[in-house]
Design an enzyme around this catalytic site. Structure first.
Site, mmCIF file in Angstrom:
data_model
loop_
_atom_site.group_PDB
_atom_site.id
_atom_site.type_symbol
_atom_site.label_atom_id
_atom_site.label_comp_id
_atom_site.label_asym_id
_atom_site.label_seq_id
_atom_site.Cartn_x
_atom_site.Cartn_y
_atom_site.Cartn_z
ATOM 1 N N LYS A 116 0.817 -1.209 0.000
ATOM 2 C CA LYS A 116 0.000 0.000 0.000
ATOM 3 C C LYS A 116 0.853 1.263 0.000
ATOM 4 O O LYS A 116 0.474 2.271 -0.592
ATOM 5 C CB LYS A 116 -0.977 0.000 1.180
ATOM 6 N N LYS A 198 -4.378 -9.648 -6.771
ATOM 7 C CA LYS A 198 -5.712 -9.973 -6.247
ATOM 8 C C LYS A 198 -6.781 -8.979 -6.716
ATOM 9 O O LYS A 198 -6.475 -7.815 -6.972
ATOM 10 C CB LYS A 198 -5.685 -10.066 -4.707
ATOM 11 N N LYS A 201 -11.042 -3.771 -4.455
ATOM 12 C CA LYS A 201 -12.018 -2.676 -4.596
ATOM 13 C C LYS A 201 -11.365 -1.437 -5.201
ATOM 14 O O LYS A 201 -12.011 -0.647 -5.860
ATOM 15 C CB LYS A 201 -12.538 -2.252 -3.225
HETATM 16 P P1 TYM Z 1 -10.856 -5.918 3.302
HETATM 17 O O1 TYM Z 1 -11.922 -4.910 3.475
HETATM 18 O O2 TYM Z 1 -9.690 -5.608 2.422
HETATM 19 O O3 TYM Z 1 -11.470 -7.269 2.756
HETATM 20 C C1 TYM Z 1 -12.536 -7.928 3.427
HETATM 21 C C2 TYM Z 1 -12.363 -9.436 3.316
HETATM 22 O O4 TYM Z 1 -12.316 -9.838 1.950
HETATM 23 C C3 TYM Z 1 -11.146 -10.632 1.720
HETATM 24 N N1 TYM Z 1 -10.683 -10.362 0.341
HETATM 25 C C4 TYM Z 1 -10.475 -11.316 -0.576
HETATM 26 N N2 TYM Z 1 -10.616 -12.639 -0.525
HETATM 27 C C5 TYM Z 1 -10.350 -13.341 -1.659
HETATM 28 N N3 TYM Z 1 -9.940 -12.776 -2.809
HETATM 29 C C6 TYM Z 1 -9.774 -11.433 -2.904
HETATM 30 N N4 TYM Z 1 -9.414 -10.887 -4.060
HETATM 31 C C7 TYM Z 1 -10.044 -10.631 -1.751
HETATM 32 N N5 TYM Z 1 -10.007 -9.295 -1.489
HETATM 33 C C8 TYM Z 1 -10.395 -9.160 -0.195
HETATM 34 C C9 TYM Z 1 -10.148 -10.165 2.762
HETATM 35 O O5 TYM Z 1 -9.183 -11.152 3.029
HETATM 36 C C10 TYM Z 1 -11.044 -9.911 3.946
HETATM 37 O O6 TYM Z 1 -11.271 -11.108 4.648
HETATM 38 N N6 TYM Z 1 -7.977 -5.853 7.342
HETATM 39 C C11 TYM Z 1 -9.270 -6.292 6.869
HETATM 40 C C12 TYM Z 1 -10.443 -5.727 7.667
HETATM 41 C C13 TYM Z 1 -10.345 -5.979 9.123
HETATM 42 C C14 TYM Z 1 -10.481 -7.231 9.783
HETATM 43 C C15 TYM Z 1 -10.325 -6.955 11.174
HETATM 44 C C16 TYM Z 1 -10.738 -8.529 9.342
HETATM 45 C C17 TYM Z 1 -10.113 -5.048 10.067
HETATM 46 N N7 TYM Z 1 -10.092 -5.633 11.306
HETATM 47 C C18 TYM Z 1 -10.400 -7.970 12.105
HETATM 48 C C19 TYM Z 1 -10.790 -9.548 10.294
HETATM 49 C C20 TYM Z 1 -10.639 -9.263 11.670
HETATM 50 C C21 TYM Z 1 -9.409 -5.813 5.429
HETATM 51 O O7 TYM Z 1 -8.785 -4.894 5.015
HETATM 52 O O8 TYM Z 1 -10.350 -6.432 4.724
#
Ligand code: TYM
Length: 335
Positions: A116, A198, A201
């Site tokens: 990032k 990957k 968004k």
């Molecule tokens: P975020 O918002 O980036 O993504 C949410 C969830 O979607 C999964 N994900 C994917 N899985 C498969 N293929 C992809 N291309 C893909 N893109 C995203 C992510 O692995 C995630 O599970 N850090 C986290 C948010 C968070 C969190 C937490 C999660 C904050 N605190 C505590 C679990 C526990 C995040 O940025 O997710």
């Protein structure tokens, strides 16, 4: 809602745009399934989204939409606790305590931070660096047993376990050590235009990403233009055929078919037929979500009421751990 014999599941998603097919297959779809067997806590990680610049009005709107999207995907507030992270002040407080338990060296090794900061060299803020500490706090506050996430979050989970272990060692046992829970199929959905990175968004190329609100025509079109190779053979080989393998992963996640079954289904057929079938399966899967969302987003007072209920319950649960933590580290509790 709560059942003391059930294990605790916790996960979060950032409100940085409409969820992608990757978010859905990698995480949210399994969240829905888990509601029957676990005590599930799901939240919109709006504090985490502050690590990137978003117009304030847009952030508010995206947070409301993300909450509605979770419900539209089948997360049921009668079964699960659903809330907005910043509505529970324990997260910010716990985040600071976790910051002070995290080492510069370990945070420097996080690949998400490296990725990032390379992508946004003009905004490498301290929050981006300490992001995993806030995430560790999110998880540990609720004494979660399992954290269902996509494969991209593995390192953050390992970090959480390291911090929890260190804290327990220094101050005495407080935290349960959480385990990752990675859905078998669809744990990593790749970009349709660059299958080596990957699906995200924040991708600037709209053809690379399927949003879970895309309509059928758009979905079919995006799959039609997905990058493949010149071999014209549907075969699972992520190294040599990353594009086709990604489409197979998506198709398998939705239909439940194995890679062998998919290979024989499309034996002798060209990529045109295959892409159309994958597109159709995705469109059918996402149609009810789109319809639910259109209804829910109109009902602002319902969403606000659900957010309020979620915030109260989340604060009640998290405050128990936070109070224990504060006592252990020697913060004087306010009387
Ligand atoms: P975020 O918002 O980036 O993504 C949410 C969830 O979607 C999964 N994900 C994917 N899985 C498969 N293929 C992809 N291309 C893909 N893109 C995203 C992510 O692995 C995630 O599970 N850090 C986290 C948010 C968070 C969190 C937490 C999660 C904050 N605190 C505590 C679990 C526990 C995040 O940025 O997710």
């Amino acid at each position: 809602m709560e059942n003391e014999t059930k294990k605790i599941i916790l996960s979060g998603i950032q409100p940085t745009g409409v969820f992608t097919l990757g978010n859905y297959l990698g995480a949210v779809r399994s969240w829905k399934k888990m509601q029957e067997d676990y005590n599930c806590y799901y939240f919109i990680a709006d504090l985490h989204s502050m690590t990137i610049h978003i117009d304030p009005q847009k952030r508010r709107q995206q947070t409301r939409e993300a909450f509605a999207l979770l419900l539209a995907c089948g997360i049921d507030t009668e079964k699960s606790l659903v809330f907005v992270q910043s509505h529970n002040k324990c997260h910010a407080e716990m985040g600071w305590i976790m910051d002070c338990c995290s080492q510069f060296g370990e945070l420097s090794r996080m690949t998400q931070f490296k990725d990032k900061s390379a992508k946004h060299p003009d905004n490498i803020n301290a929050g981006l660096f300490t992001y995993p500490a806030l995430m560790a706090g999110d998880i540990l506050l609720y004494q979660a047993d399992y954290v269902p996430v996509g494969a991209d979050q593995t390192q953050h989970l390992e970090f959480t376990r390291d911090v929890a272990t260190r804290f327990n060692h220094t101050y005495g046992e407080v935290f349960k050590l959480p385990e990752g829970y990675f859905p078998k199929a669809g744990a990593r959905v790749m970009s349709l235009q660059d299958p080596t990175s990957k699906m995200s968004k924040s991708d600037t190329n709209p053809k690379a990403t399927i949003s879970i609100l895309d309509d059928e025509k758009t979905i079919l079109k995006k799959f039609k233009s997905a990058v493949t190779d010149s071999e014209a053979c549907v075969r699972f080989d992520p190294d040599k055929k990353p594009g086709v393998s990604n489409l197979m992963t998506i198709y398998s996640a939705i239909t439940g078919k194995t890679m062998e079954e998919i290979e024989s289904e499309f034996a002798g057929k060209g990529y045109g037929d295959f892409k159309a079938a994958v597109g159709q399966a995705v469109a059918d899967e996402l149609r009810p979500i789109r319809e639910n969302f259109a209804r829910l987003i109109q009902d602002r007072s319902y969403l606000e009421e659900e957010m309020k209920k979620g915030a109260e319950r989340a604060t009640y649960i998290a405050n128990k751990t936070l109070t224990k933590v504060k006592k252990r580290v020697g913060l004087l509790l306010a009387k």
